[in-house]
Scaffold this motif. Structure first.
Motif, short mmCIF file in Angstrom:
data_model
loop_
_atom_site.label_atom_id
_atom_site.label_comp_id
_atom_site.label_asym_id
_atom_site.label_seq_id
_atom_site.Cartn_x
_atom_site.Cartn_y
_atom_site.Cartn_z
N GLN A 117 0.86 -1.25 -0.04
CA GLN A 117 -0.02 -0.08 0.17
C GLN A 117 0.72 1.37 0.07
O GLN A 117 0.32 2.41 0.01
CB GLN A 117 -0.86 -0.02 1.33
CG GLN A 117 -1.84 -1.25 1.46
CD GLN A 117 -2.88 -1.46 0.03
OE1 GLN A 117 -3.35 -0.41 -0.26
NE2 GLN A 117 -2.98 -2.52 -0.51
N ALA A 118 2.06 1.19 0.05
CA ALA A 118 2.97 2.42 0.45
C ALA A 118 3.17 2.83 -1.10
O ALA A 118 3.05 2.01 -2.09
CB ALA A 118 4.54 2.05 0.82
N TYR A 151 16.63 2.29 4.89
CA TYR A 151 15.87 3.56 5.25
C TYR A 151 14.46 3.51 4.42
O TYR A 151 13.48 3.84 4.94
CB TYR A 151 16.65 4.84 4.91
CG TYR A 151 17.21 5.63 5.84
CD1 TYR A 151 16.81 6.00 7.18
CD2 TYR A 151 18.59 5.97 5.50
CE1 TYR A 151 17.45 6.80 8.20
CE2 TYR A 151 19.30 6.36 6.57
CZ TYR A 151 18.81 6.87 7.77
OH TYR A 151 19.39 7.53 8.98
N LEU A 152 14.49 3.38 3.36
CA LEU A 152 13.15 3.31 2.57
C LEU A 152 12.58 2.07 2.60
O LEU A 152 11.24 2.06 3.06
CB LEU A 152 13.53 3.21 0.98
CG LEU A 152 14.20 4.73 0.43
CD1 LEU A 152 14.23 4.60 -0.94
CD2 LEU A 152 13.40 5.92 0.94
N GLU A 153 12.99 0.94 3.07
CA GLU A 153 12.28 -0.53 3.24
C GLU A 153 11.41 -0.28 4.73
O GLU A 153 10.42 -0.52 4.81
CB GLU A 153 13.24 -1.63 3.26
CG GLU A 153 13.66 -2.02 2.10
CD GLU A 153 12.49 -2.75 1.37
OE1 GLU A 153 11.95 -3.83 1.99
OE2 GLU A 153 11.87 -2.22 0.31
N ALA A 154 12.21 0.27 5.60
CA ALA A 154 11.75 0.77 6.92
C ALA A 154 10.55 1.44 6.97
O ALA A 154 9.47 1.08 7.38
CB ALA A 154 12.63 1.30 7.90
N GLU A 155 10.68 2.60 6.16
CA GLU A 155 9.62 3.60 5.85
C GLU A 155 8.31 2.82 5.26
O GLU A 155 7.17 3.01 5.59
CB GLU A 155 10.13 4.80 5.08
CG GLU A 155 9.06 6.08 5.33
CD GLU A 155 9.14 6.60 6.58
OE1 GLU A 155 7.84 7.03 7.03
OE2 GLU A 155 10.02 6.84 7.33
N ALA A 156 8.69 2.06 4.16
CA ALA A 156 7.70 1.45 3.32
C ALA A 156 6.93 0.36 4.38
O ALA A 156 5.64 0.35 4.12
CB ALA A 156 7.97 0.72 1.96
N MET A 157 7.30 -0.27 5.32
CA MET A 157 6.72 -1.08 6.11
C MET A 157 5.96 -0.50 7.13
O MET A 157 5.62 -1.18 8.22
CB MET A 157 7.92 -2.02 6.49
CG MET A 157 8.62 -2.71 5.44
SD MET A 157 7.64 -3.96 4.54
CE MET A 157 8.78 -4.62 3.53
N GLY A 158 6.00 0.69 7.24
CA GLY A 158 5.36 1.59 8.32
C GLY A 158 6.23 1.46 9.82
O GLY A 158 5.76 1.69 10.75
N LEU A 159 7.59 1.18 9.47
CA LEU A 159 8.52 1.16 10.56
C LEU A 159 9.48 2.37 10.58
O LEU A 159 8.96 3.28 10.03
CB LEU A 159 9.33 -0.11 10.44
CG LEU A 159 8.60 -1.47 10.39
CD1 LEU A 159 9.61 -2.78 10.28
CD2 LEU A 159 7.86 -1.64 11.77
#
Length: 820
Positions: free
Chosen positions: A529-530, A711-719
């Motif tokens: 959903q990101a 950084y981007l992976e964490a942000e995309a996962m809501g973390l």
């Protein structure tokens, strides 16, 4: 009356600085100070500005200064520090004062202490720095002469120097890398400007660009006034970008937003890579005051941003030029400064052999911005930031359906000429820029033209005419603090020769076609959903994690899979040396169904046999719950033990792993409260022997690129995630079995005693020497693997205490409420 007085003081100050007088008289061009040694202005002027700077916003200040008739030739001495409300800088090219509210408050106690003793703060500061520099013994830096005739000797001595620097700048449990106390008055400015060069302000994307924020409100009607150029008309509007799911960023075949015109492409490329993204608010407890500072899209150690970005662009009507040109990007204004006009025939040679509509983007670095705060270790942080910048460019290009490809076959001298560094020297050595990267942004390279492209060196004569460059660089700081070992490693890692073998970033990475499943869930589905635009612009460094959060195993595996080039080709196609980080150590702390301990992610399957041979004592136990083609192994188990100094208190294996992660990260609490942390390892000596000394920088770029994906992976996962440049190098290497214990036994004479004895009275006396020795046994560690720790990163659930600014709100404040 107070406001009128303030305006008068600012205007008089600008004029007096420009003219070199104190009477506020007018100035003409002949009175402008020449570039050279700079002196701090008298303290009373600074105090006058400090007394009033908090009372007025920048917008009001600009409005009133304009109404008061500040002349055009005087306006060039006025500059703004756009880090929040009420922050103003009054500046000239050679005399700069930064009246920054929260920094002034931080300095207040120190300044008052000096004033109470009758000493001027500005007078005593250089002696403080000199005193601090003498508390360390000088480094015994290995000799290195890059101009020698023997190439093997140059390489051997150069490797010795680089390894000396790397070891000398390690943090240990008993001492940190050498650095000075913060000299806030000498903090280098984080914005480089070229005085006298035309400023072309880029367009801002409309609200909801690349995503749907539900407002539908256009933000393209912002009118901007530059320091030397007034735009009477609005910037050319740009249409909204198609929404791009986050996972599509990693699809090398995505071309959904190609076909954009040059103006829209350049505006968005910079907006989603290097522009301002938010303002972060904090509360300075020590000073009982609110503070605010700006954040950018790309990460940086300490928010210091050593990177500077240049572009070589074709003719464009919106750029108001009928010829091609070299431009410098200014993130503060989201604008381009035109530095050089490039003839059309030169441009045609530059782009001959490139896909249509291609253009160039370059990255330079100013190490002093990091060295000012972090001392000798700052050079390492600078190179990590360049790696993050490469990642920011690659993902921003991917949003546009384009590709960013590094050109690795150019020397640093060529890049310095190309970016105008050679033609535009600055007055202080510390202000100098170091060329790093030149790459091509290209579209629809179906014929593989990038892999065949060779940069035409015969065009470089057009860039070696200093008088053709527009503008001169502003000064970044007052004083010159030099670190001998930083100067040495900077000189040693200059690229003097073209690369052999790889000319461009042509290493290909094919994603595995089979869908990866963990616990019945497809990898990367958690980010389904990101939206790319919001993930890129919202990225922040987390300051606080939720300690009780347990990460689902499929999310953990999804993040790791992004770091393996064979499983995810982007952004690794931007940098040809991803193999410089062959092993990523993972402290697993709180991941669903996984035992806490020390794990390893092998980024290239071909490196696995060599790593197993190099580190035979590790377990190399494959995790059966993860996909077979994800090369993730248990290296060492975390063992329950007694807490240090608390023999009566047991620590289970989970707590032991958390304590180890925290210790390795310089005792930072976030390294204990997250779900996992990673340590990136590189065989420095082997890489330098094979590729050359300048690959010490490539190693850090590769690590920074890994950090950017995290950084981007964490942000995309809501973390949330955060890079950690402060870590105990040897401790982390020992945690993952890269260092072995060495026991040394040393026998030293304790005392010598001579005695005389006689068996018979008539015999001559006999002298006997008795030697007593003491045995000392010490246990140390040495790096037996050749793998060195480069960069740490932590990921977990961000706490509600972590202060994060809303996505679009700052765009209004940054670019709308203020006329620059």
């Amino acid at each position: 009356k107070m406001w009128s007085s303030w305006v008068g003081k600012v205007t008089a100050f600008v004029r007096s600085v420009a003219s070199g007088t104190d009477d506020g008289s007018d100035v003409d061009d002949a009175d402008v100070p020449a570039t050279g040694a700079r002196q701090r202005p008298p303290r009373d002027r600074l105090k006058d500005l400090q007394d009033h700077v908090e009372l007025w916003t920048m917008a009001n200040t600009l409005e009133w200064l304009t109404l008061k008739g500040l002349q055009q030739h005087e306006a060039q001495f006025l500059d703004l520090w756009l880090d929040g409300d009420g922050l103003l800088a009054v500046a000239s090219p050679d005399h700069e004062i930064i009246s920054d509210v929260h920094l002034l408050r931080e300095m207040q106690e120190l300044k008052h202490a000096y004033e109470a003793s009758g000493r001027e703060y500005m007078e005593v500061l250089p002696s403080i720095v000199a005193k601090e520099m003498t508390k360390w013994p000088p480094h015994n830096i290995p000799p290195f002469d890059p101009s020698g005739a023997d190439a093997e000797e140059i390489l051997r001595t150069g490797i010795a120097l680089v390894l000396f620097y790397h070891n000398a700048t390690k943090n240990t449990a008993t001492k940190g890398a050498r650095s000075l106390s913060r000299d806030w008055m000498n903090q280098p400015r984080c914005y480089r400007r070229f005085w006298g060069s035309p400023l072309i302000v880029l367009s801002l994307p409309p609200a909801g660009d690349g995503c749907d924020d539900g407002t539908g409100e256009s933000k393209t009607s912002i009118k901007v006034v530059g320091p030397q150029i007034t735009l009477s008309s609005r910037r050319p509007p740009i249409s909204s970008l198609k929404a791009l799911p986050y996972n599509s960023l990693f699809d090398p075949h995505y071309t959904g937003n190609d076909g954009l015109d040059l103006w829209s492409t350049v505006s968005r490329l910079m907006f989603y890579s290097f522009s301002m993204s938010s303002r972060k608010d904090g509360f300075a407890l020590a000073h009982n005051a609110r503070s605010a500072w700006s954040k950018r899209v790309n990460p940086s150690s300490g928010g210091l941003h050593p990177e500077e970005v240049y572009m070589l662009l074709p003719p464009c009507e919106a750029l108001r030029s009928a010829v091609a040109g070299l431009y410098h990007y200014s993130p503060r204004e989201h604008a381009l400064e035109r530095r050089l006009d490039i003839a059309l025939d030169v441009w045609e040679k530059l782009t001959d052999g490139l896909p249509s509509n291609s253009f160039f983007v370059g990255i330079c670095a100013i190490p002093w911005r990091e060295v000012w705060k972090y001392g000798e270790r700052g050079f390492r942080y600078t190179q990590l930031d360049v790696g993050h910048a490469i990642g920011a460019l690659r993902f921003s290009a991917a949003m546009l359906g384009a590709k960013f490809t590094m050109l690795t076959d150019l020397t640093d001298d060529t890049l310095a000429d190309l970016f105008g560094i050679t033609a535009s020297p600055v007055g202080m050595v510390n202000d100098l820029e170091v060329p790093c990267v030149l790459g091509v942004v290209s579209f629809a390279d179906s014929e593989g033209m990038m892999s065949k492209y060779k940069f035409p060196l015969d065009v470089m004569e057009a860039f070696k005419v200093p008088e053709k460059f527009l503008g001169r660089p502003n000064a970044l700081s007052w004083d010159n603090t030099r670190w001998a070992v930083v100067d040495a490693v900077t000189g040693a890692t200059v690229q003097h020769k073209q690369e052999d073998g790889i000319s461009n970033a042509t290493e290909t990475h094919e994603a595995v076609s089979a869908e990866l499943i963990v616990d019945g869930t497809a990898l990367h589905s958690a980010a389904g959903q990101a939206v790319s635009a919001s993930v890129i612009r919202q990225r922040r460094s987390v300051l606080d994690f939720v300690p009780a959060y347990v990460m689902p195993r499929h999310i953990f595996a999804s993040i790791l899979a992004r770091l393996v080039p064979a499983l995810s080709p982007i952004p690794w196609d931007a940098h040809p040396y991803t193999a410089h980080i062959p092993l990523i150590g993972v402290y697993v702390l709180q991941v669903e169904g996984m035992r806490p301990g020390y794990y390893g992610l092998v980024r290239n399957q071909s490196a696995l046999p060599h790593l197993k041979e190099l580190l035979p004592d590790l377990l190399w136990q494959k995790n059966e719950e993860l996909p077979d083609n994800l090369p993730f192994f248990l290296l060492k188990q975390s063992e329950a033990k007694h807490a240090e100094g608390e023999s009566e208190k047991n620590v289970d294996e989970s707590e032991a792993a958390k304590l180890a992660s925290k210790l390795a990260a310089c005792h930072q609490g976030i390294a204990k409260e997250c779900s996992f942390t990673v340590a990136m390892f590189s065989p420095i000596e082997a890489i330098l022997s094979r590729h050359g000394l300048h690959h010490y920088k490539h190693i850090h770029w590769a690590a920074g690129l890994v950090g950017h994906v995290l950084y981007l992976e964490a942000e995309a996962m809501g973390l949330g995630g955060t890079g950690m440049g402060c870590f105990l190098d040897d401790t982390a290497e020992q945690d993952f079995g890269l260092r072995v214990g060495v026991t040394e036994t040393l026998e030293e004479p304790l005392n010598d005693k001579e005695t005389e004895s006689s068996e018979h009275a008539t015999s001559a006396p006999t002298t006997t020497t008795t030697t007593t020795t003491t045995t000392t046994t010490t246990t140390t560690t040495r790096n037996a693997s050749g793998l060195y720790d480069i960069y740490h990163f932590a990921i977990g659930a961000k706490s509600t205490l972590d202060n994060r600014y809303p996505y679009w709100q700052y765009q209004d404040e940054m670019f709308g409420a203020v006329e620059i």
